[in-house]
Design an enzyme around this catalytic site. Structure first.
Site, PDB file in Angstrom:
ATOM      1  N   LYS A  17       0.815  -1.221   0.000  1.00 27.68           N
ATOM      2  CA  LYS A  17       0.000   0.000   0.000  1.00 27.68           C
ATOM      3  C   LYS A  17       0.851   1.276   0.000  1.00 27.68           C
ATOM      4  O   LYS A  17       0.571   2.201  -0.748  1.00 27.68           O
ATOM      5  CB  LYS A  17      -0.930  -0.036   1.219  1.00 27.68           C
ATOM      6  CG  LYS A  17      -1.935   1.086   1.292  1.00 27.68           C
ATOM      7  CD  LYS A  17      -3.019   0.748   2.284  1.00 27.68           C
ATOM      8  CE  LYS A  17      -2.497   0.563   3.706  1.00 27.68           C
ATOM      9  NZ  LYS A  17      -2.021   1.811   4.325  1.00 27.68           N
ATOM     10  N   ARG A  93      -9.428   3.933   9.318  1.00 33.31           N
ATOM     11  CA  ARG A  93      -9.113   2.519   9.481  1.00 33.31           C
ATOM     12  C   ARG A  93     -10.201   1.786  10.267  1.00 33.31           C
ATOM     13  O   ARG A  93     -10.152   0.573  10.378  1.00 33.31           O
ATOM     14  CB  ARG A  93      -7.776   2.382  10.210  1.00 33.31           C
ATOM     15  CG  ARG A  93      -6.850   1.429   9.500  1.00 33.31           C
ATOM     16  CD  ARG A  93      -5.529   1.347  10.215  1.00 33.31           C
ATOM     17  NE  ARG A  93      -4.502   2.028   9.449  1.00 33.31           N
ATOM     18  CZ  ARG A  93      -3.219   1.802   9.589  1.00 33.31           C
ATOM     19  NH1 ARG A  93      -2.791   0.933  10.471  1.00 33.31           N
ATOM     20  NH2 ARG A  93      -2.339   2.455   8.872  1.00 33.31           N
ATOM     21  N   ARG A 130      10.108  -9.406   5.166  1.00 29.29           N
ATOM     22  CA  ARG A 130      10.389  -7.968   5.238  1.00 29.29           C
ATOM     23  C   ARG A 130      11.547  -7.674   6.183  1.00 29.29           C
ATOM     24  O   ARG A 130      11.604  -8.163   7.302  1.00 29.29           O
ATOM     25  CB  ARG A 130       9.132  -7.237   5.700  1.00 29.29           C
ATOM     26  CG  ARG A 130       9.317  -5.736   5.800  1.00 29.29           C
ATOM     27  CD  ARG A 130       8.012  -5.027   5.854  1.00 29.29           C
ATOM     28  NE  ARG A 130       7.328  -5.207   7.125  1.00 29.29           N
ATOM     29  CZ  ARG A 130       6.157  -4.641   7.408  1.00 29.29           C
ATOM     30  NH1 ARG A 130       5.545  -3.913   6.497  1.00 29.29           N
ATOM     31  NH2 ARG A 130       5.594  -4.825   8.579  1.00 29.29           N
ATOM     32  N   ARG A 162      11.669  -6.750  11.626  1.00 29.62           N
ATOM     33  CA  ARG A 162      11.032  -5.925  12.648  1.00 29.62           C
ATOM     34  C   ARG A 162      10.603  -6.803  13.807  1.00 29.62           C
ATOM     35  O   ARG A 162      10.187  -7.937  13.603  1.00 29.62           O
ATOM     36  CB  ARG A 162       9.786  -5.239  12.053  1.00 29.62           C
ATOM     37  CG  ARG A 162      10.045  -3.835  11.577  1.00 29.62           C
ATOM     38  CD  ARG A 162       8.926  -3.283  10.765  1.00 29.62           C
ATOM     39  NE  ARG A 162       7.606  -3.420  11.373  1.00 29.62           N
ATOM     40  CZ  ARG A 162       6.535  -2.756  10.952  1.00 29.62           C
ATOM     41  NH1 ARG A 162       6.637  -1.906   9.948  1.00 29.62           N
ATOM     42  NH2 ARG A 162       5.366  -2.924  11.521  1.00 29.62           N
ATOM     43  N   ARG A 173      -1.901  -9.121  13.590  1.00 26.61           N
ATOM     44  CA  ARG A 173      -2.152  -7.816  12.963  1.00 26.61           C
ATOM     45  C   ARG A 173      -3.110  -7.947  11.780  1.00 26.61           C
ATOM     46  O   ARG A 173      -3.962  -7.109  11.556  1.00 26.61           O
ATOM     47  CB  ARG A 173      -0.840  -7.177  12.509  1.00 26.61           C
ATOM     48  CG  ARG A 173       0.061  -6.797  13.659  1.00 26.61           C
ATOM     49  CD  ARG A 173       0.919  -5.580  13.391  1.00 26.61           C
ATOM     50  NE  ARG A 173       1.614  -5.553  12.121  1.00 26.61           N
ATOM     51  CZ  ARG A 173       2.751  -6.194  11.870  1.00 26.61           C
ATOM     52  NH1 ARG A 173       3.332  -6.928  12.793  1.00 26.61           N
ATOM     53  NH2 ARG A 173       3.318  -6.091  10.697  1.00 26.61           N
TER      54      ARG A 173
HETATM   55  P1  AMP Z   1       1.253   2.352   9.171  1.00 30.01           P
HETATM   56  O1  AMP Z   1       2.476   3.129   8.843  1.00 30.01           O
HETATM   57  O2  AMP Z   1       0.083   2.707   8.321  1.00 30.01           O
HETATM   58  O3  AMP Z   1       1.502   0.872   9.261  1.00 30.01           O
HETATM   59  O4  AMP Z   1       0.821   2.827  10.661  1.00 30.01           O
HETATM   60  C1  AMP Z   1       1.712   2.689  11.719  1.00 30.01           C
HETATM   61  C2  AMP Z   1       0.981   2.774  13.039  1.00 30.01           C
HETATM   62  O5  AMP Z   1       0.348   4.054  13.162  1.00 30.01           O
HETATM   63  C3  AMP Z   1      -0.149   1.771  13.233  1.00 30.01           C
HETATM   64  O6  AMP Z   1       0.327   0.523  13.689  1.00 30.01           O
HETATM   65  C4  AMP Z   1      -0.998   2.483  14.276  1.00 30.01           C
HETATM   66  O7  AMP Z   1      -0.416   2.371  15.561  1.00 30.01           O
HETATM   67  C5  AMP Z   1      -0.884   3.928  13.845  1.00 30.01           C
HETATM   68  N1  AMP Z   1      -1.968   4.336  12.925  1.00 30.01           N
HETATM   69  C6  AMP Z   1      -1.836   4.788  11.662  1.00 30.01           C
HETATM   70  N2  AMP Z   1      -3.024   5.104  11.129  1.00 30.01           N
HETATM   71  C7  AMP Z   1      -3.946   4.844  12.068  1.00 30.01           C
HETATM   72  C8  AMP Z   1      -5.374   4.951  12.123  1.00 30.01           C
HETATM   73  N3  AMP Z   1      -6.087   5.407  11.090  1.00 30.01           N
HETATM   74  N4  AMP Z   1      -5.988   4.587  13.279  1.00 30.01           N
HETATM   75  C9  AMP Z   1      -5.290   4.144  14.325  1.00 30.01           C
HETATM   76  N5  AMP Z   1      -3.958   4.009  14.339  1.00 30.01           N
HETATM   77  C10 AMP Z   1      -3.278   4.348  13.229  1.00 30.01           C
END
Ligand code: AMP
Length: 235
Positions: A17, A93, A130, A162, A173
């Site tokens: 994504k 989300r 990854r 990670r 997840r």
């Molecule tokens: P990502 O880079 O999209 O994988 O997001 C990294 C982390 O940011 C996630 O694991 C959440 O802890 C937080 N996060 C990002 N977007 C959201 C969202 N829309 N709602 C809640 N937590 C978010």
């Protein structure tokens, strides 16, 4: 100025994504707004919001809706943000976040929402392979038989898996994504703005699928946007 696209992109972890969003935003000439990136920036800057989000970021849990909405209200609340369009990567989300977005910004909050669909059987090995560079943060993919730890092709730093990329944590997840985003996807579908795109295939092919699908849905030039008065100039 013609109508600038407002787009939501959803997809499970490991669906590619982030990469696809960056390219698509460049093609559509709109800012790529990633909530994950915004949260990491707030945390690095040590802001109040960043401090409150930190623990959730650290162990991969979703940040509570209230904090996410604070962050996004600051970013999207102004009329300028809507005028220049956007690609929302990682927001909304949850159903509550989606409802709040449309409640605050009205029907014009998004022209279209795209789900980049990749089955578990494909994302599991991708996530397991990854590797992230400890120095520059670049993501790469380990091939079977690669020595561990390996070095980053970009900066020579050490790349490692990670800590939240164990098989069990990955499954957790992915399940969390399905549970939390499932109702949101259903709701976007009912609104008639959801497109499901097959995310399996070479990067270029998936990029073209996305571009075609979005291009067919987004008006080249639209009339007046239905921007509610109470939001103009806010934020
Ligand atoms: P990502 O880079 O999209 O994988 O997001 C990294 C982390 O940011 C996630 O694991 C959440 O802890 C937080 N996060 C990002 N977007 C959201 C969202 N829309 N709602 C809640 N937590 C978010």
């Amino acid at each position: 100025m013609g109508h600038r696209t407002r787009l939501i992109v959803l997809g499970r972890q490991g669906a590619g994504k982030g990469t696809q969003c960056a390219r698509l935003a460049a093609c559509l000439d709109v800012p790529h707004i990633s909530t994950g990136d915004l949260f990491r920036a707030e945390a690095a800057a040590g802001t109040e919001l960043g401090r409150r989000a930190q623990a959730f970021l650290d162990d991969g849990r979703l940040v509570p809706d209230e904090l996410v909405l604070d962050l996004m209200a600051a970013r999207l609340g102004g009329s300028e943000a809507r005028a220049e369009g956007y690609l929302l990567d990682g927001f909304p989300r949850t159903l509550a976040q989606g409802q709040a977005l449309f409640e605050v910004l009205g029907r014009s909050a998004a022209d279209v929402a795209v789900e980049l669909h990749v089955p578990t059987s494909v994302v599991l090995p991708r996530l397991a392979a990854r590797r992230v560079c400890g120095s520059c943060g670049a993501t790469s993919s380990a091939r079977p038989g690669d020595p561990e730890p390996n070095v980053c092709v970009g900066c020579g730093g050490e790349v490692a898996r990670r800590t939240d990329d164990t098989d069990q944590a990955i499954r957790r997840r992915l399940e969390a994504y399905d549970r939390q985003s499932g109702p949101l996807l259903g709701w976007l579908e009912e609104r008639g703005i959801l497109l499901r795109i097959d995310g399996v295939g070479p990067l270029e092919v998936v990029h073209c699928r996305l571009l075609n699908a979005v291009g067919n849905r987004v008006p080249l030039a639209a009339g007046e946007d239905d921007v509610p008065d109470d939001l103009v100039g806010a934020g």
